[in-house]
Write a protein that holds these residues in place. Structure first.
Motif, short mmCIF file in Angstrom:
data_model
loop_
_atom_site.label_atom_id
_atom_site.label_comp_id
_atom_site.label_asym_id
_atom_site.label_seq_id
_atom_site.Cartn_x
_atom_site.Cartn_y
_atom_site.Cartn_z
N ILE A 175 0.86 -1.19 0.00
CA ILE A 175 0.00 0.00 0.00
C ILE A 175 0.89 1.23 0.00
O ILE A 175 1.79 1.35 0.84
N THR A 176 0.63 2.14 -0.88
CA THR A 176 1.46 3.35 -0.99
C THR A 176 0.61 4.57 -0.65
O THR A 176 -0.48 4.77 -1.21
N LEU A 177 1.13 5.38 0.27
CA LEU A 177 0.47 6.63 0.61
C LEU A 177 0.86 7.71 -0.38
O LEU A 177 1.94 7.66 -0.98
N SER A 178 0.01 8.67 -0.51
CA SER A 178 0.33 9.80 -1.39
C SER A 178 1.49 10.59 -0.81
O SER A 178 1.74 10.56 0.39
N ASP A 179 2.20 11.30 -1.69
CA ASP A 179 3.33 12.11 -1.24
C ASP A 179 2.89 13.12 -0.19
O ASP A 179 3.61 13.39 0.79
N GLU A 180 1.71 13.70 -0.40
CA GLU A 180 1.22 14.72 0.54
C GLU A 180 0.98 14.11 1.92
O GLU A 180 1.34 14.69 2.95
N THR A 181 0.40 12.88 1.97
CA THR A 181 0.13 12.22 3.25
C THR A 181 1.42 11.84 3.95
O THR A 181 1.56 12.00 5.17
N GLN A 182 2.38 11.33 3.17
CA GLN A 182 3.67 10.96 3.76
C GLN A 182 4.37 12.18 4.35
O GLN A 182 4.97 12.11 5.43
N THR A 183 4.30 13.30 3.65
CA THR A 183 4.92 14.53 4.13
C THR A 183 4.28 14.97 5.44
O THR A 183 4.99 15.35 6.41
N GLU A 184 2.95 14.93 5.52
CA GLU A 184 2.25 15.33 6.73
C GLU A 184 2.57 14.40 7.89
O GLU A 184 2.75 14.84 9.04
N LEU A 185 2.68 13.10 7.59
CA LEU A 185 3.00 12.12 8.62
C LEU A 185 4.40 12.37 9.20
O LEU A 185 4.60 12.31 10.42
N LYS A 186 5.35 12.67 8.34
CA LYS A 186 6.71 12.96 8.79
C LYS A 186 6.75 14.21 9.66
O LYS A 186 7.50 14.29 10.63
N LYS A 187 5.92 15.20 9.29
CA LYS A 187 5.87 16.44 10.07
C LYS A 187 5.37 16.17 11.49
O LYS A 187 5.89 16.69 12.48
N VAL A 188 4.33 15.32 11.59
CA VAL A 188 3.77 14.98 12.90
C VAL A 188 4.80 14.28 13.78
O VAL A 188 5.01 14.63 14.95
N VAL A 189 5.47 13.29 13.18
CA VAL A 189 6.48 12.53 13.93
C VAL A 189 7.62 13.44 14.36
O VAL A 189 8.12 13.38 15.49
N LYS A 190 8.04 14.33 13.46
CA LYS A 190 9.14 15.26 13.76
C LYS A 190 8.76 16.21 14.89
O LYS A 190 9.58 16.55 15.74
N THR A 191 7.50 16.63 14.89
CA THR A 191 7.04 17.52 15.96
C THR A 191 7.12 16.83 17.32
O THR A 191 7.59 17.41 18.30
N PHE A 192 6.67 15.56 17.37
CA PHE A 192 6.75 14.81 18.62
C PHE A 192 8.21 14.62 19.05
O PHE A 192 8.54 14.74 20.22
N ALA A 193 9.07 14.30 18.09
CA ALA A 193 10.48 14.06 18.40
C ALA A 193 11.16 15.31 18.95
O ALA A 193 11.97 15.25 19.87
N SER A 194 10.82 16.47 18.38
CA SER A 194 11.43 17.73 18.83
C SER A 194 10.97 18.13 20.21
O SER A 194 11.63 18.90 20.91
N ASN A 195 9.81 17.58 20.63
CA ASN A 195 9.28 17.90 21.96
C ASN A 195 9.78 16.95 23.04
O ASN A 195 9.41 17.10 24.21
#
Length: 408
Positions: A344-364
């Motif tokens: 299953i492949t996510l759209s580029d836009e969804t993958q980008t948003e997912l990475k942003k969420v994970v990065k936000t948690f990691a930075s906190n």
């Protein structure tokens, strides 16, 4: 681990008490068991040793010159006794002067008129201990050697508590500030020993009180094995020196340092130097080389032993590091693997948003005390502190003293 026996590792002791008559037999039994013992009296004016040793009632009835001569004879005999005791007596307990005592016997009531409340006495005694301890003091055990150690008084909750419980809470709180805390604290009823004069069960009594103290048992076992392994290292080098001296006819001591110097050169890969100043560097690193041999002895020694220290194999520190932020990253990685496994492949836009969420948690993710402790342990494992005069130590990463810079 086997039962603790402090007599196998305690080699030095300090007795702090205001009455020599109440500790002289204690010091004698310690010395007779190979424990080098010092004595300090924080309030010598309260020590009526002369009155205990000499009955002056008949002298007081004498007149004139006869009384004066008798008093001088008593004073002279008393001074001779003090001279005989001088080998154990410390005149002062300077700030930061305590570094190498394995065991400290601490009285609580030093006979000061302004310190009648037991809590004030404890505070004063612990303050004197804190001032005298050095920040680099070796691990030590503390024996509360007092007639007040079990006396009840009102605790913070209004309930009665023993003085000893108060002392332990005080010591393992912030009373010593940045000074080393004792490895263990036990209480002994002073009167049980000095009234009877029987000290034969002293070590056994302390051992029995420590049987449930895991930390004390761990250190006692570790310390004993380190001392034994250090003796093995010394024995081996003496053996090598003897072999070499038999062939060369050089003095045993000469060959000892010859082989030590060569081994230090070889181990650290130093380039041979004719510079006399390099002798200082070589001398320092000869101890480092022997420490490497000591580590080898200890490592192989403990690996062959049957020792039980931990009750279970669960790593609670790892669990404390498993923060919600890390859980989010792990869930995201698992999610990506499931998608990939099911093609299953996510759209580029969804993958980008997912990475942003994970990065936000990691930075906190907050740095905790656990992170700081592990960082310091990792630093010690990775770096060796050296003086800045050393520039050619190959094969290892070093950190110059007081400099946040690694040298390869």
């Amino acid at each position: 681990m086997e039962n603790i026996d402090i007599s196998r590792w305690v080699r030095s002791a300090l007795v702090v008490d205001d009455k020599w008559g109440e500790v002289k037999n204690l010091i004698q039994i310690l010395n007779s068991n190979g424990v080098s013992t010092s004595y300090y009296n924080p309030n010598p004016e309260n020590d009526y040793l002369k009155d205990e040793l000499f009955d002056t009632s008949e002298v007081d009835e004498l007149d004139g010159t006869v009384k004066e001569v008798a008093q001088q004879a008593i004073d002279s005999a008393y001074e001779q006794i003090l001279d005989a005791l001088a080998y154990t007596r410390m005149e002062s307990l300077g700030e930061g002067s305590l570094t190498g005592y394995d065991l400290i016997f601490l009285d609580i009531d030093f006979g000061f008129d302004h310190l009648r409340d037991v809590k004030l006495q404890v505070n004063y005694a612990i303050q004197r201990l804190k001032d005298a301890l050095n920040e680099e003091s070796s691990p030590y055990g503390l024996v509360v050697w007092s007639k007040e150690s079990t006396s009840p008084h009102d605790g913070e909750d209004g309930e009665a508590e023993s003085t000893f419980a108060y002392i332990k809470d005080f010591l393992f709180g912030d009373a010593l500030e940045n000074k080393p805390k004792p490895l263990f604290v036990v209480d002994l009823e002073k009167a049980d020993f000095w009234v009877s004069g029987d000290y034969s069960e002293l070590f056994q009594t302390i051992n029995e009180k420590l049987q449930t103290d895991k930390m004390a048992k761990f250190f006692a076992y570790w310390n004993r094995e380190v001392l034994q392994s250090a003796a093995f290292v010394c024995r081996d080098f003496q053996h090598y020196a003897e072999i070499l001296s038999q062939e060369s006819n050089e003095h045993f001591q000469t060959e000892f340092f010859n082989i030590l110097k060569h081994a230090t050169y070889t181990h650290f890969g130093f380039t041979e130097s004719q510079d006399k100043e390099f002798s200082d560097t070589l001398s320092r690193y000869s101890f480092s080389y022997l420490s490497c041999l000591l580590y080898d002895y200890l490592n192989s020694h403990f690996c062959k032993k049957d020792i039980t220290v931990f009750e279970d194999p669960i790593d609670s520190i790892r669990n404390r590091l498993y923060t919600p932020e890390l859980q989010v990253k792990e869930c995201c990685n698992n999610f990506q693997q499931i998608l990939q496994k099911n093609k299953i492949t996510l759209s580029d836009e969804t993958q980008t948003e997912l990475k942003k969420v994970v990065k936000t948690f990691a930075s906190n993710e907050a740095q905790t005390v656990v992170h700081n402790v592990l960082a310091e342990l990792n630093f010690r494992a990775l770096f060796d502190r050296v003086r800045p005069d050393l520039k050619d130590l190959p094969g290892l990463i070093h950190c110059g003293e007081f400099k946040n810079k690694a040298v390869v």
